[in-house]
Write a protein that holds these residues in place. Structure first.
Motif, PDB file in Angstrom:
ATOM      1  N   GLU A 258       0.830  -1.211   0.000  1.00 42.26           N
ATOM      2  CA  GLU A 258       0.000   0.000   0.000  1.00 42.26           C
ATOM      3  C   GLU A 258       0.861   1.256   0.000  1.00 42.26           C
ATOM      4  O   GLU A 258       0.495   2.275  -0.592  1.00 42.26           O
ATOM      5  CB  GLU A 258      -0.901   0.020   1.237  1.00 42.26           C
ATOM      6  CG  GLU A 258      -2.100  -0.905   1.167  1.00 42.26           C
ATOM      7  CD  GLU A 258      -2.916  -0.840   2.447  1.00 42.26           C
ATOM      8  OE1 GLU A 258      -2.560  -0.054   3.348  1.00 42.26           O
ATOM      9  OE2 GLU A 258      -3.905  -1.578   2.552  1.00 42.26           O
TER      10      GLU A 258
ATOM     11  N   LEU B  33      -6.845  -4.133   0.509  1.00 38.91           N
ATOM     12  CA  LEU B  33      -6.334  -3.089   1.388  1.00 38.91           C
ATOM     13  C   LEU B  33      -6.492  -3.546   2.835  1.00 38.91           C
ATOM     14  O   LEU B  33      -7.529  -4.099   3.206  1.00 38.91           O
ATOM     15  CB  LEU B  33      -7.094  -1.784   1.166  1.00 38.91           C
ATOM     16  CG  LEU B  33      -6.973  -1.170  -0.232  1.00 38.91           C
ATOM     17  CD1 LEU B  33      -7.847   0.073  -0.338  1.00 38.91           C
ATOM     18  CD2 LEU B  33      -5.531  -0.844  -0.571  1.00 38.91           C
TER      19      LEU B  33
ATOM     20  N   GLU C  84      -8.819   7.299   5.812  1.00 36.22           N
ATOM     21  CA  GLU C  84      -8.478   6.472   4.653  1.00 36.22           C
ATOM     22  C   GLU C  84      -9.689   6.252   3.758  1.00 36.22           C
ATOM     23  O   GLU C  84      -9.580   6.275   2.525  1.00 36.22           O
ATOM     24  CB  GLU C  84      -7.893   5.134   5.111  1.00 36.22           C
ATOM     25  CG  GLU C  84      -6.495   5.248   5.701  1.00 36.22           C
ATOM     26  CD  GLU C  84      -5.947   3.916   6.184  1.00 36.22           C
ATOM     27  OE1 GLU C  84      -6.617   2.883   5.946  1.00 36.22           O
ATOM     28  OE2 GLU C  84      -4.857   3.892   6.783  1.00 36.22           O
ATOM     29  N   ALA C  85     -10.842   6.028   4.375  1.00 36.31           N
ATOM     30  CA  ALA C  85     -12.064   5.835   3.590  1.00 36.31           C
ATOM     31  C   ALA C  85     -12.444   7.107   2.832  1.00 36.31           C
ATOM     32  O   ALA C  85     -12.881   7.059   1.672  1.00 36.31           O
ATOM     33  CB  ALA C  85     -13.212   5.411   4.510  1.00 36.31           C
TER      34      ALA C  85
ATOM     35  N   ILE D 208      -9.952   7.631  -0.266  1.00 35.09           N
ATOM     36  CA  ILE D 208      -9.604   6.434  -1.010  1.00 35.09           C
ATOM     37  C   ILE D 208      -9.398   6.722  -2.492  1.00 35.09           C
ATOM     38  O   ILE D 208      -8.475   6.189  -3.128  1.00 35.09           O
ATOM     39  CB  ILE D 208     -10.675   5.326  -0.802  1.00 35.09           C
ATOM     40  CG1 ILE D 208     -10.274   4.043  -1.540  1.00 35.09           C
ATOM     41  CG2 ILE D 208     -12.049   5.809  -1.228  1.00 35.09           C
ATOM     42  CD1 ILE D 208      -9.030   3.401  -1.042  1.00 35.09           C
TER      43      ILE D 208
ATOM     44  N   TYR E  85      -6.159   8.468  -2.948  1.00 35.31           N
ATOM     45  CA  TYR E  85      -5.079   7.523  -2.668  1.00 35.31           C
ATOM     46  C   TYR E  85      -4.828   6.600  -3.863  1.00 35.31           C
ATOM     47  O   TYR E  85      -3.674   6.361  -4.250  1.00 35.31           O
ATOM     48  CB  TYR E  85      -5.397   6.695  -1.423  1.00 35.31           C
ATOM     49  CG  TYR E  85      -4.527   5.467  -1.295  1.00 35.31           C
ATOM     50  CD1 TYR E  85      -3.207   5.561  -0.870  1.00 35.31           C
ATOM     51  CD2 TYR E  85      -5.007   4.211  -1.664  1.00 35.31           C
ATOM     52  CE1 TYR E  85      -2.396   4.434  -0.796  1.00 35.31           C
ATOM     53  CE2 TYR E  85      -4.218   3.078  -1.583  1.00 35.31           C
ATOM     54  CZ  TYR E  85      -2.904   3.195  -1.158  1.00 35.31           C
ATOM     55  OH  TYR E  85      -2.105   2.083  -1.096  1.00 35.31           O
TER      56      TYR E  85
ATOM     57  N   SER F 223      -1.535   8.071   3.465  1.00 35.86           N
ATOM     58  CA  SER F 223      -1.442   9.026   2.355  1.00 35.86           C
ATOM     59  C   SER F 223      -0.265   9.976   2.534  1.00 35.86           C
ATOM     60  O   SER F 223       0.441  10.304   1.565  1.00 35.86           O
ATOM     61  CB  SER F 223      -2.746   9.815   2.235  1.00 35.86           C
ATOM     62  OG  SER F 223      -3.815   8.951   1.952  1.00 35.86           O
TER      63      SER F 223
END
Length: 665
Positions: free
Chosen positions: A24, A65, A77-78, A81, A84, A151
């Protein structure tokens, strides 16, 4: 070391998590390392009635992920996304600046750097006292946007690689007019400023830990500090990183690069988390420091019981034999790795070095062809092909391939060192010195480069410089006889015979360690030990030039005695000046162990026998002189001089009224 089914299941889960999380963040080498270990764990057949089945099955969850256990981080993160996924795609396409700009614009980065500039944020130089400065600064103005750690890491890591890429571009051609080793990564300042702002925003009440940190940003900060030569502070942050996420192998490798002595390794081991990865780190770093002993071999065997087909551990096993000068075993181990993983190129440059020293031209040709067919533009492939051309004495062609390896990776240590060797063969001493210096810049514990610098300056007859470099190499490898032989020979040329004799006696002690397994710290060479006749002859010659005839005679006799495998007839053992201890060696140049029966007749033993014969003539021991001269005739080395000596002995014996025995000549 053995693991039960539950422990194996937990280890699989941890490695799966590491593969996904490293991938990732585009840490592909660390991800590959974890994936190879994961697949090296033998699969266990579980019956439907097995109570551990449900536990084991959880280790095989299919996921793209990794879920984040921190709810705040998971929410961020959601939310980001889509950005990213765009940034990661750009990273994979090597558009590093564009990847970083998805999350951190250039104007934002400029604002952070300018606001932090007055505080002189990143400390220069070394020292433990610097470690507190990073946590005592305050921000003034610019703050970071709300980004997940994943990120932010990806953006800053892309910026780091962008700076590395531009640094190589600025240097242009390898060893060209611009490639003088002074080009720097211009993004380091920006990255360090951003990370300092982030750590200050997350600083806990005690001022030490960053609350909620997962270890990745600590790793990146440690990398930046290591590039800025701030080794102590870099180690501090890297150790914090492995405590938070121990499965990031890249972080352990960064720590290995900062450790130059066994004492440093032993000093930091108690500060590390105690788990299987730190166990591997200790083995890997010990091998990087050229160590080899029974404890290391035992530790490696324990890990191989858990990961029997791990290419990483099998390579460590091969390098262990290599460092112990057991080149046959090392070659067999690498051959096994090649049969298990025929498309794997990692560490094959070491294998080519072994084949080169063993003069195994057909195997080296096969290896070069194999590497070229797998990927001819990998640094390892270029080094292997360069070694093959060097073995054919096509030195210009070898240099061409070593240069190609360096164009692909300027931190390729083997290429710099081997290119220096080729330039020595081509009598281009200036280029050889530059190559060795660049090798030392890449890795200051590479004793081969220091030794190469000593050899090159010795060719230039600059013995004071050569001695300094030889001593540096000997300091790194205190139990390598070749290093001390070089120091002793250099001192002899400088007419410092007393110091030279001490160095050569150290060489004898090192040689006896390998040949008889003598314990560290022994005070002398015991009777019956194998010793190098060349070293003994050199010591005897130096004693002779100093006028110490009895010592010279003792060493000449010891030299001759090596033909039969020892010095049993010499009486007392010869004391060695033993003023420091060390472990391990890795000598590329001396791959054959001595036979149990001795060396047989060599040029050195014949010269020693001739000196003893002439000495016997001087002291009028004509019987001994005649015996030694007859032995020289049988040796077939210095026959004419021996026959002349026999005639002289016979005439003197007849003049003194002694009965002249029949000669062999």
């Amino acid at each position: 070391m053995s693991l039960n089914d539950r422990e194996k299941s937990q280890l699989r889960s941890a490695l799966q998590d590491a593969v996904i999380k490293c991938a990732e963040r585009c840490l592909y080498q660390s991800s590959k390392w974890a994936a190879e270990l994961l697949n090296a764990i033998p699969e266990t057949e579980a019956s439907p009635d097995d109570s551990q089945l449900s536990d084991a099955s959880t280790g095989y969850a299919s996921t793209i992920l990794a879920p984040n256990v921190d709810p705040d981080e998971a929410a961020l993160e959601a939310k980001e996304i889509n950005k990213y996924l765009l940034a990661k795609s750009l990273f994979d396409c090597r558009e590093y600046d564009r990847c970083a700009a998805v999350f951190l614009s250039d104007s934002m980065l400029s604002g952070i750097v300018s606001s932090k500039e007055p505080s002189n944020a990143t400390p220069k130089g070394k020292g433990k006292g610097k470690a507190t400065t990073a946590s005592t600064r305050t921000t003034s103005g610019q703050t970071l946007p709300q980004l997940s750690q994943r990120s932010l890491f990806l953006a800053l890591y892309a910026k780091y690689l962008s700076g590395e890429k531009r640094k190589d571009e600025d240097a242009e051609m390898v060893m060209g007019p611009q490639d003088i080793g002074t080009c720097n990564n211009r993004q380091l300042l920006t990255i360090s400023r951003v990370l300092e702002v982030w750590f200050e925003q997350r600083k806990s009440e005690d001022g030490e830990e960053a609350e909620g940190s997962q270890g990745w940003l600590e790793y990146l900060y440690g990398m930046v500090l290591a590039k800025e030569k701030n080794d102590e502070l870099a180690l501090y942050w890297l150790i914090r990183s492995v405590h938070l996420f121990p499965m990031n192998w890249g972080c352990w490798l960064e720590m290995t690069a900062l450790i130059s002595r066994v004492e440093d390794l032993n000093r930091i081991m108690p500060r590390l988390p105690q788990n299987i990865v730190s166990f591997m780190f200790h083995i890997h770093t010990s091998l990087e420091l050229y160590q080899h002993d029974a404890n290391l071999a035992n530790s490696l065997d324990q890990l191989l019981n858990i990961f029997p087909t791990s290419s990483f551990l099998l390579t460590c096993d091969a390098l262990l034999s290599y460092h112990a000068k057991d080149l046959v075993a090392a070659e067999q181990n690498f051959s096994r790795i090649l049969s298990l993983h025929p498309h794997r190129l990692d560490s094959l440059d070491h294998y080519s070095n072994i084949l080169y020293v063993m003069n195994a031209r057909p195997k080296l040709a096969f290896l070069a062809h194999l590497c070229s067919s797998v990927d001819k533009f990998r640094p390892e492939s270029c080094v292997v092909i360069g070694n093959y051309y060097s073995l054919l004495s096509l030195h210009e062609k070898a240099v061409q391939y070593f240069r190609r390896a360096l164009m692909l990776d300027r931190s390729c240590l083997s290429a710099w060192t081997l290119m220096g060797h080729e330039y020595v063969e081509l009598k281009n001493t200036h280029a050889a010195i530059e190559s060795y210096r660049r090798a030392v810049d890449v890795n200051r514990r590479d004793y081969r480069a220091w030794y190469g610098l000593g050899q090159t300056y010795e060719v230039l007859e600059m013995h004071a410089y050569a001695l300094w470099y030889y001593k540096k190499a000997a300091g790194l490898r205190p139990w390598d006889g070749k290093m001390w032989m070089a120091v002793g020979s250099c001192l002899q040329r400088m007419n410092r015979n007393q110091d030279g004799i001490k160095a050569l006696k150290r060489a004898l002690l090192a040689e006896s360690y390998y040949d008889t397994g003598s314990s560290f710290g022994s005070g002398g060479i015991t009777r019956g030990a194998h010793m190098d006749p060349e070293i003994l002859l050199q010591i005897a010659t130096m004693y002779d030039s100093m006028g110490e005839e009895e010592d010279a005679k003792a060493y000449m006799e010891m030299c001759v005695a090596q033909e039969d495998g020892g010095a049993d007839n010499l009486g007392e053992s010869i004391t060695i000046h033993n003023d420091s201890t060390g472990e391990g060696s890795d000598d590329d140049g001396d791959n054959a162990r001595r036979e149990e029966g001795g060396t047989g007749v060599t040029a050195a033993t014949s010269k020693a026998r001739m000196w003893l014969a002439r000495h016997a003539m001087r002291v009028e021991d004509y019987t001994t002189a005649n015996r030694l001269a007859n032995e020289l005739c049988q040796d077939g080395v210095e026959v004419e001089e021996a026959k002349a000596l026999i005639r002289e002995v016979r005439s003197r014996m007849e003049a003194n009224g002694m009965c002249g025995p029949s000669s062999a000549g």
